[in-house]
Design a protein around this motif. Structure first.
Motif, mmCIF file in Angstrom:
data_model
loop_
_atom_site.group_PDB
_atom_site.id
_atom_site.type_symbol
_atom_site.label_atom_id
_atom_site.label_comp_id
_atom_site.label_asym_id
_atom_site.label_seq_id
_atom_site.Cartn_x
_atom_site.Cartn_y
_atom_site.Cartn_z
ATOM 1 N N TYR A 71 128.189 128.485 74.021
ATOM 2 C CA TYR A 71 127.933 127.937 72.693
ATOM 3 C C TYR A 71 127.883 129.027 71.630
ATOM 4 O O TYR A 71 126.945 129.129 70.843
ATOM 5 N N GLY A 72 128.930 129.825 71.643
ATOM 6 C CA GLY A 72 129.042 130.824 70.591
ATOM 7 C C GLY A 72 127.906 131.814 70.591
ATOM 8 O O GLY A 72 127.393 132.179 69.535
ATOM 9 N N LYS A 98 117.676 123.587 74.848
ATOM 10 C CA LYS A 98 116.862 122.439 74.444
ATOM 11 C C LYS A 98 117.486 121.608 73.326
ATOM 12 O O LYS A 98 117.217 120.436 73.204
ATOM 13 N N PHE A 99 118.229 122.290 72.464
ATOM 14 C CA PHE A 99 118.745 121.613 71.275
ATOM 15 C C PHE A 99 120.181 121.129 71.463
ATOM 16 O O PHE A 99 120.840 120.747 70.517
ATOM 17 N N LEU A 100 120.656 121.194 72.694
ATOM 18 C CA LEU A 100 122.037 120.783 72.943
ATOM 19 C C LEU A 100 122.041 119.531 73.816
ATOM 20 O O LEU A 100 121.149 119.339 74.636
ATOM 21 N N SER A 101 123.069 118.725 73.620
ATOM 22 C CA SER A 101 123.159 117.535 74.468
ATOM 23 C C SER A 101 123.574 117.938 75.890
ATOM 24 O O SER A 101 123.320 117.237 76.848
ATOM 25 N N ASP A 102 124.195 119.102 75.995
ATOM 26 C CA ASP A 102 124.644 119.627 77.283
ATOM 27 C C ASP A 102 123.547 120.576 77.795
ATOM 28 O O ASP A 102 123.101 121.445 77.070
ATOM 29 N N ASN A 103 123.068 120.356 79.028
ATOM 30 C CA ASN A 103 121.912 121.137 79.470
ATOM 31 C C ASN A 103 122.222 122.362 80.335
ATOM 32 O O ASN A 103 121.382 122.821 81.093
ATOM 33 N N THR A 104 123.407 122.886 80.241
ATOM 34 C CA THR A 104 123.752 124.093 80.998
ATOM 35 C C THR A 104 122.768 125.201 80.619
ATOM 36 O O THR A 104 122.556 125.453 79.442
ATOM 37 N N GLN B 8 118.137 115.357 68.070
ATOM 38 C CA GLN B 8 118.516 116.477 68.920
ATOM 39 C C GLN B 8 118.133 117.821 68.295
ATOM 40 O O GLN B 8 117.725 118.745 68.974
ATOM 41 N N LEU B 9 118.242 117.902 66.996
ATOM 42 C CA LEU B 9 117.923 119.156 66.301
ATOM 43 C C LEU B 9 116.422 119.342 66.098
ATOM 44 O O LEU B 9 115.965 120.422 65.734
ATOM 45 N N GLN B 10 115.663 118.272 66.319
ATOM 46 C CA GLN B 10 114.225 118.281 66.068
ATOM 47 C C GLN B 10 113.901 118.705 64.635
ATOM 48 O O GLN B 10 113.085 119.594 64.395
ATOM 49 N N GLU B 11 114.578 118.079 63.691
ATOM 50 C CA GLU B 11 114.310 118.319 62.271
ATOM 51 C C GLU B 11 114.118 116.971 61.575
ATOM 52 O O GLU B 11 114.756 115.982 61.950
ATOM 53 N N THR B 12 113.257 116.961 60.557
ATOM 54 C CA THR B 12 113.110 115.768 59.722
ATOM 55 C C THR B 12 113.265 116.168 58.265
ATOM 56 O O THR B 12 112.631 117.112 57.804
ATOM 57 N N LEU B 13 114.115 115.438 57.573
ATOM 58 C CA LEU B 13 114.377 115.736 56.171
ATOM 59 C C LEU B 13 113.737 114.657 55.294
ATOM 60 O O LEU B 13 113.870 113.471 55.568
ATOM 61 N N TYR B 14 113.040 115.098 54.247
ATOM 62 C CA TYR B 14 112.405 114.178 53.292
ATOM 63 C C TYR B 14 113.156 114.265 51.973
ATOM 64 O O TYR B 14 113.521 115.365 51.556
ATOM 65 N N LYS B 15 113.368 113.124 51.334
ATOM 66 C CA LYS B 15 114.075 113.195 50.061
ATOM 67 C C LYS B 15 113.615 112.140 49.077
ATOM 68 O O LYS B 15 113.117 111.082 49.454
ATOM 69 N N LYS B 16 113.790 112.458 47.795
ATOM 70 C CA LYS B 16 113.427 111.517 46.740
ATOM 71 C C LYS B 16 114.222 111.835 45.480
ATOM 72 O O LYS B 16 114.424 113.015 45.160
ATOM 73 N N LYS B 17 114.657 110.792 44.805
ATOM 74 C CA LYS B 17 115.261 110.966 43.487
ATOM 75 C C LYS B 17 114.182 110.659 42.468
ATOM 76 O O LYS B 17 113.646 109.559 42.436
#
Lengths: 424, 431
Positions: A71-72, A98-104, B8-17
């Motif tokens: 992954y680069g 942990k942050f990848l859908s692929d668990n290699t 998957q990224l474990q991030e939450t974004l909050y937004k408001k206009k």
């Protein structure tokens, strides 16, 4: 603050910093030897030759392909000097699975790849392959020539060469073009072996990692053999007899004014943090005396700044001005230095500066590389000062400390690179 | 306040206009010391012809004015706002690009005070004849610094070769002559037209409580009065699809030559997910053709045409877009020719699906690495948002790409006949 676990594995001082904030794991291996004339060019060339191929990945495209598969994962190797220490740095940063859908599992493979580049280079009959070495020499020669085209860098190198003449610190970090003519695959391989034998090795690992797992990887893959760090002393900074001026003319639009001072204070010394406060107030930040007086008040420059070299004890001022504004700029800069020495600044200036520095340190440790850089200062000086100690030390600096640190600063060499038709 | 989670990224974004039109985004990063905030207007160096807010006639302003305005915002009658940020333990900065002007700070304490300073200084223009004149000396030095910089000259030389009319070909900082003409009234006019909250976005990333910070910003904005929002009317001259010049050579007193090859975007009006897909596709293709794992890279390196400064990128905004490929070279003309030939050759080769999948993994990993960087997140998010794209769509869109979709991008974007230019920095004998 996070704990830092230090343990020596296969003669590598291994520092593991488990932190949950990063989506990647960073490995930084510092390979440190004494900076010296006879090895400077070879060691500067070494990283790119090592990245040209290993026993397991016999060509750059295979190493790069393997990194892409991970992954680069990002592998870099470069050379710096820290004072008169010569440091080759290998870094590999790899995504946390942990942050990848692929668990290699990626971490172990990244350590293997790092080990492959460092310990199992591609060789032919006890030497690096001649064609790879010749190609990298050509590329390196071009890099050395290219310094001339980056005037800020060129002026920095020239000041350093003039000011530290006769000291190892004067050596340019990329080495010398003439040395390249005599380097062969065999001679470079000798430099490589000698470096691995003599260097002090420090490995830093930052990321959301399990300590035991990392230790196992290091033990299993990074098997450095016969390493006995050579002890060495660096030279003390020379006191200048009197300030020198070096001028040089080139076909340029903007002149470069660089001034070097000896600070008499190095990392690990009592006044080191006072010197940091001094520098930030003198020229290290946008509220500094140089920024305000050279740029904002006199409109002489777009940049006018200073920085500290921690392990040699130097302070460097750099700015870009019009060629015919030399006298005016030097006068303003000298005045700022006099004011600092005379204590012409307020308590508020000091507290503002400390707030800025504290912020910079905390920001630095938010970045894996920054955190490692801060920690590594201590490894070089043989005295560990953790990131959290930096903040405490800065907070304790008083106005008297700053004036005392300033009193030891001596102007050494002024280097002025000016355009045709300007100056004389 | 809206909330979007990226699992998957474990991030939450909050937004408001907000009521005045300002878009505010907050991305909490627990565990970080630092908070990084950007306050960005959709106004950059290319916006040099427009109808000023409240007027009817279209005007053309001097080159470099957006950048000049950025410099001047930092000063008011009490002096320099850098000083305030310093006292509050923050470091502040700003930059001007082709399409944006961003003001920013980073700090590890006093986040609300620093946010207040950021909002207040950007929303309070103060220019006098004297401060405008004084700034000219500083910016002239910035311009002459770039005049000595061969990479910068090469890049703008390439843009001039590619573009006939579009203002993207003009240096962001302008020239000593053009900035010499700027007056305080010009600055007020540009400010009034482009710094309305409805034309701006704020992005905050760091260890913050989103509710609290959002309320704080809203309170600050509700206390201020702004005229009715009007979308700025901008004008761009027609730009032919073809490049202006195929080859441009700039002699400079340098030791090492340089080559940049550019390919001008043929459909520069894509926006949104379509643009994101296109941008990622071109970047992926470039990596396949010229990346360090490619045979082409090895051959170029072995033949001595490139060194490790060789790189490539593709970027696009509304109205313009381009691929740039190149680096230092001892034979800049040959390198330009070789790059062109390799593109043509690649178009004819069977598509390497294995390399495509591998490089896609690399791009996904790059994105994860970038998620460690508050600067990357805030600046890229804003750039994407201004073009109707969403930063957090990068991974899903990468996963959608197929060999077939890339093939079609390859044939349309990489037109080496009509839309390719090269610019060369040629060492002249200086001594």
């Amino acid at each position: 603050m996070i704990g830092l676990d230090n343990v020596t594995i296969n003669s590598i001082n291994t520092h593991i910093m488990p932190v949950k904030t990063f989506k990647t794991t960073t490995f930084v291996l510092q390979v440190r030897t004494k900076l010296s004339r006879d090895t400077v060019t070879g060691r500067a060339l070494l990283p790119s030759v090592l990245e040209r191929g290993t026993e397991h990945f016999p060509g750059r495209q295979y190493i790069q392909g393997a990194l892409e598969e991970l992954y680069g994962a990002h592998l870099t190797a470069d050379v710096v000097k820290k004072g008169e220490h010569h440091v080759i740095t290998f870094r590999i940063e790899v995504a946390n699975e942990k942050f990848l859908s692929d668990n290699t599992p990626l971490t172990g493979r990244a350590v293997q790849l790092l080990a492959s580049v460092l310990l199992y280079p591609l060789t032919e009959n006890g030497s690096f392959p001649a064609d790879a070495v010749e190609e990298e020499k050509r590329s390196h020669r071009q890099k050395i020539a290219g310094i001339y085209d980056d005037k800020m860098r060129y002026a920095g190198m020239r000041l350093n060469e003039e000011m530290c003449r006769g000291e190892a610190y004067a050596l340019p970090i990329l080495g010398f073009e003439e040395d390249l003519d005599t380097i062969t695959g065999a001679s470079l391989y000798e430099v490589y072996k000698q470096t691995l034998r003599e260097a002090a090795l420090d490995l830093y690992v930052v990321g959301d990692v399990e300590e035991e797992e990392i230790k196992n990887f290091v033990e299993q893959y990074l098997q450095v053999k016969n390493n006995e760090p050579a002890s060495y002393r660096t030279e003390d900074a020379k006191e200048p007899d009197k300030p020198r001026l070096v001028k040089e003319e080139q076909q340029i639009q903007q002149a470069k004014l660089h001034i070097g001072y000896r600070t008499g204070t190095k990392f690990g010394d009592k006044d080191y943090f006072a010197l940091q406060v001094f520098n930030s107030l003198f020229g290290g930040s946008p509220h500094s005396k140089l920024f305000v007086n050279v740029r904002e008040k006199a409109s002489l420059a777009y940049y006018a700044a200073s920085r500290v070299e921690s392990h040699k004890g130097l302070l460097l001022v750099l700015s870009g001005i019009e060629s015919d504004k030399y006298e005016e700029a030097v006068k303003i800069i000298d005045k700022q230095m006099e004011d600092m020495k005379a204590g012409n600044f307020t308590e508020e200036d000091i507290s503002q500066t400390k707030a800025v520095l504290k912020n910079q340190i905390l920001e630095t440790i938010d970045v894996p590389r920054g955190r490692i850089e801060l920690e590594y200062h201590g490894a070089i000086a043989g005295r560990r000062i953790g990131a959290e100690d930096w903040v405490k030390e800065i907070e304790q600096v008083t106005r008297e400390d700053v004036v005392r640190a300033a009193s030891k600063i001596v102007k050494d060499t002024t280097y002025f690179l000016y355009g045709k038709g300007g100056d004389e | 306040m809206e909330q979007v989670a990226f699992g998957q990224l474990q991030e939450t974004l909050y937004k408001k206009k907000l009521a005045n039109g300002l878009d505010v985004f907050i991305l909490p990063k627990p565990g970080f010391n630092k908070t990084y905030a950007t306050f960005t207007t959709k106004y950059g160096s290319v916006d040099n012809e427009f109808v000023p807010l409240g007027e009817n006639e279209r005007v053309k302003v001097p080159d470099g004015i957006a950048h000049f305005l950025e410099h001047k915002m930092f000063e008011d009658e009490n002096g320099d706002v850098f000083q305030d940020f310093s006292r509050q333990g923050a470091s502040a900065n700003a930059f001007t690009s082709f399409t944006r002007t961003a003001y920013l700070f980073s700090s590890t304490s006093n986040v609300e005070t620093n946010l207040e300073t950021l909002l207040n200084f950007v929303q309070y223009p103060y220019f006098t004849d004297e401060t405008v004149e004084k700034e000219k000396g500083i910016i002239e030095q910035e311009i002459s610094m770039y005049e000595d910089n061969p990479d910068w000259q090469n890049f703008f030389g390439l843009l001039q070769a590619m573009y006939h009319n579009h203002p993207v070909k003009t240096d962001i900082a302008g020239t000593a002559e053009s900035i010499g003409r700027i007056t305080k009234n010009d600055l007020y006019m540009c400010y009034r037209t482009f710094y309305h909250p409805a034309n701006m976005t704020m992005f905050i990333v760091g260890n913050v409580e989103p509710e609290k910070v959002m309320n704080f910003i809203e309170l600050n904005q509700n206390e201020k009065e702004f005229p009715e929002a009007e979308s700025p009317q901008r004008f761009f001259s027609d730009e032919p699809e073809q490049v202006s010049e195929k080859m441009k050579t700039i002699p400079m007193p340098v030791k090492v030559g340089k080559t940049l090859v550019g390919i001008k975007e043929s459909e520069p009006d894509k926006q949104g997910r379509e643009l994101l897909k296109h941008e990622l596709s071109v970047q992926l293709l470039l990596e396949m053709i010229f990346g360090q794992s490619s045979k082409n890279y090895q051959d170029l390196f072995s033949s001595g045409l490139i060194d490790d400064s060789f790189s490539f990128d593709y970027t696009a905004e509304k109205g313009f877009g381009f691929t740039v490929i190149g680096g230092d070279s001892s034979e800049p003309e040959s390198l330009a020719g070789k790059i062109t030939a390799l593109i043509e050759e690649f178009k004819k080769l069977p598509f390497d699906e294995e390399s495509f999948r591998r490089i896609r993994k690399k791009k996904i990993g790059f994105f994860l690495r970038a998620m460690n960087s508050p600067e990357y997140i805030a600046n890229q998010f804003t750039r994407y948002y201004f073009n109707g794209m969403h930063l957090f769509d990068v991974i899903p869109v990468l996963e959608e790409l197929t060999p077939e979709s890339l093939q079609s991008t390859l044939q349309t974007h990489f037109d080496t006949e009509a839309r390719l230019s090269a610019c060369i920095i040629k060492p002249e004998d200086s001594e």
